[in-house]
Scaffold this motif. Structure first.
Motif, PDB file in Angstrom:
ATOM      1  N   UNK A  94      54.920  31.471  52.365  1.00  0.00           N
ATOM      2  CA  UNK A  94      53.745  32.681  52.576  1.00  0.00           C
ATOM      3  C   UNK A  94      53.828  33.982  51.335  1.00  0.00           C
ATOM      4  N   UNK A  95      55.132  34.244  51.371  1.00  0.00           N
ATOM      5  CA  UNK A  95      55.426  35.392  50.201  1.00  0.00           C
ATOM      6  C   UNK A  95      54.967  34.960  48.945  1.00  0.00           C
ATOM      7  N   UNK A  96      55.408  33.800  48.588  1.00  0.00           N
ATOM      8  CA  UNK A  96      54.907  33.183  46.982  1.00  0.00           C
ATOM      9  C   UNK A  96      53.538  33.127  47.173  1.00  0.00           C
ATOM     10  N   UNK A  97      52.623  32.803  48.079  1.00  0.00           N
ATOM     11  CA  UNK A  97      51.284  32.599  48.249  1.00  0.00           C
ATOM     12  C   UNK A  97      50.485  33.980  48.010  1.00  0.00           C
ATOM     13  N   UNK A  98      51.144  35.021  48.760  1.00  0.00           N
ATOM     14  CA  UNK A  98      50.622  36.463  48.937  1.00  0.00           C
ATOM     15  C   UNK A  98      50.914  37.051  47.280  1.00  0.00           C
ATOM     16  N   UNK A  99      52.161  36.864  46.794  1.00  0.00           N
ATOM     17  CA  UNK A  99      52.281  37.378  45.523  1.00  0.00           C
ATOM     18  C   UNK A  99      51.429  36.867  44.437  1.00  0.00           C
ATOM     19  N   UNK A 100      50.978  35.641  44.579  1.00  0.00           N
ATOM     20  CA  UNK A 100      50.406  34.943  43.732  1.00  0.00           C
ATOM     21  C   UNK A 100      48.733  35.478  43.870  1.00  0.00           C
ATOM     22  N   UNK A 101      48.372  35.516  44.932  1.00  0.00           N
ATOM     23  CA  UNK A 101      47.040  36.064  45.238  1.00  0.00           C
ATOM     24  C   UNK A 101      47.101  37.841  44.775  1.00  0.00           C
ATOM     25  N   UNK A 102      48.274  38.285  44.714  1.00  0.00           N
ATOM     26  CA  UNK A 102      48.231  39.876  44.116  1.00  0.00           C
ATOM     27  C   UNK A 102      48.191  39.879  42.732  1.00  0.00           C
TER      28      UNK A 102
ATOM     29  N   UNK B 289      38.475  36.476  53.608  1.00  0.00           N
ATOM     30  CA  UNK B 289      38.788  37.406  54.859  1.00  0.00           C
ATOM     31  C   UNK B 289      39.795  36.879  55.781  1.00  0.00           C
ATOM     32  N   UNK B 290      39.381  35.408  56.003  1.00  0.00           N
ATOM     33  CA  UNK B 290      40.453  34.668  56.867  1.00  0.00           C
ATOM     34  C   UNK B 290      41.663  34.421  56.692  1.00  0.00           C
ATOM     35  N   UNK B 291      41.801  34.035  55.384  1.00  0.00           N
ATOM     36  CA  UNK B 291      43.263  34.018  54.630  1.00  0.00           C
ATOM     37  C   UNK B 291      43.274  34.566  53.169  1.00  0.00           C
ATOM     38  N   UNK B 292      43.549  35.609  52.990  1.00  0.00           N
ATOM     39  CA  UNK B 292      43.074  36.446  51.768  1.00  0.00           C
ATOM     40  C   UNK B 292      44.074  35.841  50.431  1.00  0.00           C
ATOM     41  N   UNK B 293      45.012  34.852  50.807  1.00  0.00           N
ATOM     42  CA  UNK B 293      45.846  34.080  49.802  1.00  0.00           C
ATOM     43  C   UNK B 293      45.695  32.934  49.521  1.00  0.00           C
ATOM     44  N   UNK B 294      44.272  32.527  49.988  1.00  0.00           N
ATOM     45  CA  UNK B 294      44.007  31.192  49.916  1.00  0.00           C
ATOM     46  C   UNK B 294      43.578  30.904  48.326  1.00  0.00           C
ATOM     47  N   UNK B 295      43.738  29.851  47.717  1.00  0.00           N
ATOM     48  CA  UNK B 295      43.780  29.509  46.438  1.00  0.00           C
ATOM     49  C   UNK B 295      42.560  28.678  46.017  1.00  0.00           C
TER      50      UNK B 295
END
Length: 116
Positions: free
Chosen positions: A67-75, A99-105
Motif C-alpha cells: 500500500x505504501x508503494x501505491x500511495x507513493x506512486x499516487x503522490x 475518492x474511495x481509493x486515492x491511490x487507484x491507478x
C-alpha cells in the motif's frame, strides 16, 4: 480531464496515509522480529503462539508495504500532473473512484477487464 481540485483534495489524504503506514510499520517492528528459542521461559505451545503472531505481523507488513508503494506512486503522479488518469487506457478515472481509493491507478473498465 480530471479536476485539478481533485488532486488538491487527495494530496493531504495521501500524505496522511503515507505517514500512518510508516508509523505503523515502525510500531510493529518488534512484532515481526524472530522468535527466540528459550525453553526456560517459553514453552513449546507459547513459542508456537509467538511464531504465529510473528507470521501475522509479517503478513500485515507485506500488505502495508504494498500500500505504501501505491500511495507513493499516487503522490508522484500528482507531482507530475498525471494524477487521475488510467495507466492502461489514459482516460480519466472517475472522481468517485479516486475518492474511495486515492491511490487507484486504473479506471473501472480497465480494472474489471484485467481483474487487478
Amino acid at each position: 480531464m480530471p479536476d485539478s481540485d481533485l488532486s488538491t483534495e487527495m494530496l493531504p489524504r495521501l500524505q496522511q496515509e503515507l505517514e500512518e503506514l510508516i508509523r505503523l510499520s515502525e510500531a510493529t517492528e518488534q512484532d515481526r522480529a524472530p522468535v527466540a528459542l528459550d525453553q526456560q521461559s517459553v514453552g513449546r505451545l507459547s513459542r508456537m503462539d509467538a511464531m504465529q503472531g510473528q507470521a501475522l505481523a509479517q503478513a500485515s507488513d507485506v500488505r502495508r508495504r504494498a500500500r505504501k508503494v501505491a500511495v507513493e506512486a499516487a503522490l508522484r503522479r500528482i507531482e507530475l500532473g498525471e494524477y487521475g488518469y488510467c495507466e492502461d487506457c489514459g482516460e480519466p478515472i472517475a472522481a468517485g473512484r479516486l475518492r474511495v481509493d486515492p491511490a487507484t491507478r486504473f479506471c473501472i473498465s480497465c480494472a474489471q477487464s484485467s481483474e487487478r
